[in-house]
Write a protein that holds these residues in place. Structure first.
Motif, PDB file in Angstrom:
ATOM      1  N   HIS A 203       0.837  -1.205   0.000  1.00  0.00           N
ATOM      2  CA  HIS A 203       0.000   0.000   0.000  1.00  0.00           C
ATOM      3  C   HIS A 203       0.865   1.245   0.000  1.00  0.00           C
ATOM      4  CE1 HIS A 203      -3.555   2.448   0.757  1.00  0.00           C
ATOM      5  NE2 HIS A 203      -2.918   3.019   1.770  1.00  0.00           N
ATOM      6  N   LEU A 204       1.932   1.225   0.774  1.00  0.00           N
ATOM      7  CA  LEU A 204       2.833   2.376   0.854  1.00  0.00           C
ATOM      8  C   LEU A 204       3.496   2.632  -0.495  1.00  0.00           C
ATOM      9  CD1 LEU A 204       4.102   4.508   2.727  1.00  0.00           C
ATOM     10  CD2 LEU A 204       5.895   2.840   3.252  1.00  0.00           C
ATOM     11  N   LEU A 205       3.961   1.576  -1.149  1.00  0.00           N
ATOM     12  CA  LEU A 205       4.635   1.727  -2.435  1.00  0.00           C
ATOM     13  C   LEU A 205       3.666   2.162  -3.536  1.00  0.00           C
ATOM     14  CD1 LEU A 205       7.000  -1.375  -2.298  1.00  0.00           C
ATOM     15  CD2 LEU A 205       7.609   1.013  -1.948  1.00  0.00           C
ATOM     16  N   GLU A 206       2.421   1.711  -3.456  1.00  0.00           N
ATOM     17  CA  GLU A 206       1.417   2.111  -4.441  1.00  0.00           C
ATOM     18  C   GLU A 206       1.101   3.598  -4.347  1.00  0.00           C
ATOM     19  OE1 GLU A 206      -1.846  -0.447  -3.638  1.00  0.00           O
ATOM     20  OE2 GLU A 206      -0.930  -2.209  -4.592  1.00  0.00           O
ATOM     21  N   SER A 207       1.310   4.183  -3.173  1.00  0.00           N
ATOM     22  CA  SER A 207       1.043   5.611  -3.001  1.00  0.00           C
ATOM     23  C   SER A 207       2.189   6.465  -3.529  1.00  0.00           C
ATOM     24  CB  SER A 207       0.813   5.929  -1.519  1.00  0.00           C
ATOM     25  OG  SER A 207       2.021   5.797  -0.784  1.00  0.00           O
ATOM     26  N   GLU A 208       3.202   5.793  -4.070  1.00  0.00           N
ATOM     27  CA  GLU A 208       4.359   6.450  -4.683  1.00  0.00           C
ATOM     28  C   GLU A 208       5.254   7.172  -3.667  1.00  0.00           C
ATOM     29  OE1 GLU A 208       3.143   8.810  -7.998  1.00  0.00           O
ATOM     30  OE2 GLU A 208       2.412   7.091  -9.143  1.00  0.00           O
ATOM     31  N   ILE A 209       5.145   6.770  -2.401  1.00  0.00           N
ATOM     32  CA  ILE A 209       6.108   7.237  -1.408  1.00  0.00           C
ATOM     33  C   ILE A 209       7.439   6.570  -1.705  1.00  0.00           C
ATOM     34  CG2 ILE A 209       6.779   7.101   1.036  1.00  0.00           C
ATOM     35  CD1 ILE A 209       4.645   9.137   0.633  1.00  0.00           C
ATOM     36  N   GLN A 210       8.519   7.331  -1.710  1.00  0.00           N
ATOM     37  CA  GLN A 210       9.837   6.775  -1.991  1.00  0.00           C
ATOM     38  C   GLN A 210      10.432   6.198  -0.700  1.00  0.00           C
ATOM     39  OE1 GLN A 210      13.687   9.067  -2.801  1.00  0.00           O
ATOM     40  NE2 GLN A 210      13.004   8.545  -4.875  1.00  0.00           N
ATOM     41  N   VAL A 211      10.413   4.871  -0.588  1.00  0.00           N
ATOM     42  CA  VAL A 211      11.022   4.197   0.556  1.00  0.00           C
ATOM     43  C   VAL A 211      12.495   3.989   0.221  1.00  0.00           C
ATOM     44  CG1 VAL A 211      10.996   2.154   2.043  1.00  0.00           C
ATOM     45  CG2 VAL A 211       8.838   3.045   1.110  1.00  0.00           C
ATOM     46  N   LYS A 212      13.370   4.657   0.938  1.00  0.00           N
ATOM     47  CA  LYS A 212      14.794   4.632   0.611  1.00  0.00           C
ATOM     48  C   LYS A 212      15.483   3.359   1.086  1.00  0.00           C
ATOM     49  CE  LYS A 212      15.543   9.626   0.425  1.00  0.00           C
ATOM     50  NZ  LYS A 212      16.460  10.725   0.817  1.00  0.00           N
ATOM     51  N   ALA A 213      15.024   2.800   2.183  1.00  0.00           N
ATOM     52  CA  ALA A 213      15.616   1.576   2.721  1.00  0.00           C
ATOM     53  C   ALA A 213      14.584   0.900   3.602  1.00  0.00           C
ATOM     54  CB  ALA A 213      16.883   1.880   3.520  1.00  0.00           C
ATOM     55  N   CYS A 214      14.673  -0.416   3.720  1.00  0.00           N
ATOM     56  CA  CYS A 214      13.708  -1.164   4.525  1.00  0.00           C
ATOM     57  C   CYS A 214      14.325  -2.498   4.926  1.00  0.00           C
ATOM     58  CB  CYS A 214      12.416  -1.382   3.739  1.00  0.00           C
ATOM     59  SG  CYS A 214      11.096  -2.192   4.682  1.00  0.00           S
ATOM     60  N   ASN A 268      14.044  -7.736  19.056  1.00  0.00           N
ATOM     61  CA  ASN A 268      13.541  -6.663  18.189  1.00  0.00           C
ATOM     62  C   ASN A 268      12.947  -5.490  18.966  1.00  0.00           C
ATOM     63  OD1 ASN A 268      10.827  -7.346  18.897  1.00  0.00           O
ATOM     64  ND2 ASN A 268      10.667  -8.784  17.201  1.00  0.00           N
ATOM     65  N   MET A 269      12.803  -5.663  20.285  1.00  0.00           N
ATOM     66  CA  MET A 269      12.321  -4.601  21.166  1.00  0.00           C
ATOM     67  C   MET A 269      10.923  -4.111  20.789  1.00  0.00           C
ATOM     68  SD  MET A 269      14.864  -4.660  23.159  1.00  0.00           S
ATOM     69  CE  MET A 269      14.447  -3.361  24.290  1.00  0.00           C
ATOM     70  N   GLY A 270      10.141  -4.970  20.171  1.00  0.00           N
ATOM     71  CA  GLY A 270       8.777  -4.609  19.801  1.00  0.00           C
ATOM     72  C   GLY A 270       8.635  -3.988  18.434  1.00  0.00           C
ATOM     73  N   ILE A 271       9.727  -3.974  17.648  1.00  0.00           N
ATOM     74  CA  ILE A 271       9.707  -3.424  16.289  1.00  0.00           C
ATOM     75  C   ILE A 271       9.998  -4.552  15.292  1.00  0.00           C
ATOM     76  CG2 ILE A 271      10.749  -1.780  14.688  1.00  0.00           C
ATOM     77  CD1 ILE A 271       9.187  -0.452  16.923  1.00  0.00           C
ATOM     78  N   GLY A 272       9.075  -4.789  14.368  1.00  0.00           N
ATOM     79  CA  GLY A 272       9.242  -5.887  13.424  1.00  0.00           C
ATOM     80  C   GLY A 272       9.756  -5.479  12.060  1.00  0.00           C
ATOM     81  N   MET A 273       9.605  -4.199  11.707  1.00  0.00           N
ATOM     82  CA  MET A 273      10.044  -3.708  10.402  1.00  0.00           C
ATOM     83  C   MET A 273      10.528  -2.276  10.551  1.00  0.00           C
ATOM     84  SD  MET A 273      10.166  -4.754   7.118  1.00  0.00           S
ATOM     85  CE  MET A 273       8.799  -5.659   6.370  1.00  0.00           C
ATOM     86  N   LEU A 274      11.630  -1.964   9.846  1.00  0.00           N
ATOM     87  CA  LEU A 274      12.196  -0.617   9.839  1.00  0.00           C
ATOM     88  C   LEU A 274      12.218  -0.098   8.411  1.00  0.00           C
ATOM     89  CD1 LEU A 274      15.309  -1.313  12.088  1.00  0.00           C
ATOM     90  CD2 LEU A 274      13.371   0.119  12.762  1.00  0.00           C
ATOM     91  N   LEU A 275      11.920   1.173   8.239  1.00  0.00           N
ATOM     92  CA  LEU A 275      12.016   1.776   6.909  1.00  0.00           C
ATOM     93  C   LEU A 275      12.439   3.231   7.027  1.00  0.00           C
ATOM     94  CD1 LEU A 275       9.014   3.471   6.054  1.00  0.00           C
ATOM     95  CD2 LEU A 275       8.312   1.194   6.772  1.00  0.00           C
ATOM     96  N   ILE A 276      13.019   3.738   5.949  1.00  0.00           N
ATOM     97  CA  ILE A 276      13.502   5.117   5.911  1.00  0.00           C
ATOM     98  C   ILE A 276      12.842   5.863   4.766  1.00  0.00           C
ATOM     99  CG2 ILE A 276      15.515   6.602   5.560  1.00  0.00           C
ATOM    100  CD1 ILE A 276      17.238   4.448   6.804  1.00  0.00           C
ATOM    101  N   VAL A 277      12.321   7.038   5.078  1.00  0.00           N
ATOM    102  CA  VAL A 277      11.756   7.930   4.058  1.00  0.00           C
ATOM    103  C   VAL A 277      12.313   9.326   4.303  1.00  0.00           C
ATOM    104  CG1 VAL A 277       9.622   6.590   3.807  1.00  0.00           C
ATOM    105  CG2 VAL A 277       9.726   8.469   5.474  1.00  0.00           C
ATOM    106  N   SER A 278      12.161  10.199   3.322  1.00  0.00           N
ATOM    107  CA  SER A 278      12.618  11.578   3.487  1.00  0.00           C
ATOM    108  C   SER A 278      11.730  12.278   4.503  1.00  0.00           C
ATOM    109  CB  SER A 278      12.581  12.318   2.154  1.00  0.00           C
ATOM    110  OG  SER A 278      11.241  12.435   1.695  1.00  0.00           O
TER     111      SER A 278
END
Length: 313
Positions: A203-214, A268-278
């Protein structure tokens, strides 16, 4: 072996016609094992979700690349396979593949009497996906001030079970004890199925948000995942409030006598996925993720002038 146990026949073919619209289609693959979690599941005789866990871990690796998963294979190793146990594991795999909308292509069942203890099982999964090279996550340059977003996990996922077992002196009896702080038994929380992130990432990628790293936090603890997310080239400042750590991790920290530095290296301290955006995309990215039921957390900012991760507690 499958015929001997009367297991379902599986399909390993898929048409690639719909991927012809990709400018540079590339096949990608990942593999995951579940040694620590599987040991606890076997000890508690709760193997019904362990196959699901293996699928979820592999699917999340595909989601972190922006790839569409296609096939899932598994390898089940043990001293002597039992038909009922194999069916339970494969039922979990089938459930995971159905939820992820991918093809379960087969299991290799291997007898290794010299390696495993009686009634001990090992499970490894292998996944193949496809992605347009131009849209693959991880090819964009990180900049100072880029925002690191975390997506909550459902428990430990596949991290830290060996340390948890050692420090909490886990046994079947202790894992069946109810804790008010957890709202359930310790076994219930340790064996919670791994969360899948395919839907929210697509869904995030379909919105054309540029995910720089994940990256999913499943190949070591949060600290290692952050270093891998930053390609070991950049640093970050991470906001860290110990009072926001979920109860299970508080128990591991206090009752297990594990310091926070070791906790971050292992869990993981309660975090399952990390991503970076501008920075300019961060609010919109959070909104898009919330639309899929996620509760994104702004964890920190990228610092390109160094490769040290600083935690602000």
């Amino acid at each position: 072996m499958r015929e001997k146990f009367g297991l379902q026949r599986l399909q390993n073919e898929i048409l690639l016609d719909r991927f012809r619209t990709m400018s540079q289609p590339v096949l990608v693959s990942k593999t995951n094992g579940l040694s620590g979690k599987l040991y606890i599941a076997s000890e508690m005789d709760r193997m019904d979700k362990i196959g699901y866990d293996c699928v979820a871990a592999c699917v999340n690796d595909m989601a972190a690349l922006g790839a569409e998963p296609l096939f899932f294979y598994s390898n089940i190793s043990c001293v002597r396979p039992k038909a009922d146990k194999i069916r339970i594991i494969e039922d979990g795999i089938s459930e995971g593949c159905e939820q992820a909308q991918i093809q379960f292509a087969g299991s290799e069942i291997v007898e290794l009497p010299d390696k495993y203890a009686f009634d001990q099982y090992e499970l490894a999964g292998f996944i193949v996906g496809i992605v347009d090279q131009k849209k693959k996550i991880g090819s964009k340059q990180l900049e100072n001030g880029d925002v690191i977003i975390g997506l909550p996990s459902d428990g430990l996922h596949n991290n830290g079970y060996v340390l948890a077992r050692k420090q909490l002196f886990l046994s079947k009896g202790t894992m069946e004890v109810y804790y008010d702080t957890l709202g359930g038994t310790l076994g219930d929380h340790l064996l919670r199925p791994t969360k899948m992130y395919r839907k929210c990432m697509e869904h995030l990628l379909e919105s054309e948000i540029q995910v720089k790293a994940c990256i999913q936090v499943a190949h070591g603890g949060l600290d290692r995942a952050l270093h891998m997310l930053l390609n070991d080239r950049y640093g970050a400042v991470v906001k860290w409030r110990t009072d926001t750590i979920p109860p299970l991790y508080q128990m591991l920290h206090k009752d297990g006598n594990i310091d926070l530095q070791q906790m971050r290296r292992t869990f993981n301290m309660g975090i399952g996925m990390l991503l970076i955006v501008s920075e300019e995309d961060s609010d919109k990215a959070a909104e898009d993720l919330e639309e899929t039921g996620e509760n994104p957390i702004f964890l920190g900012l990228v610092e390109t002038g160094q490769n040290i991760i600083r935690y602000l507690e």
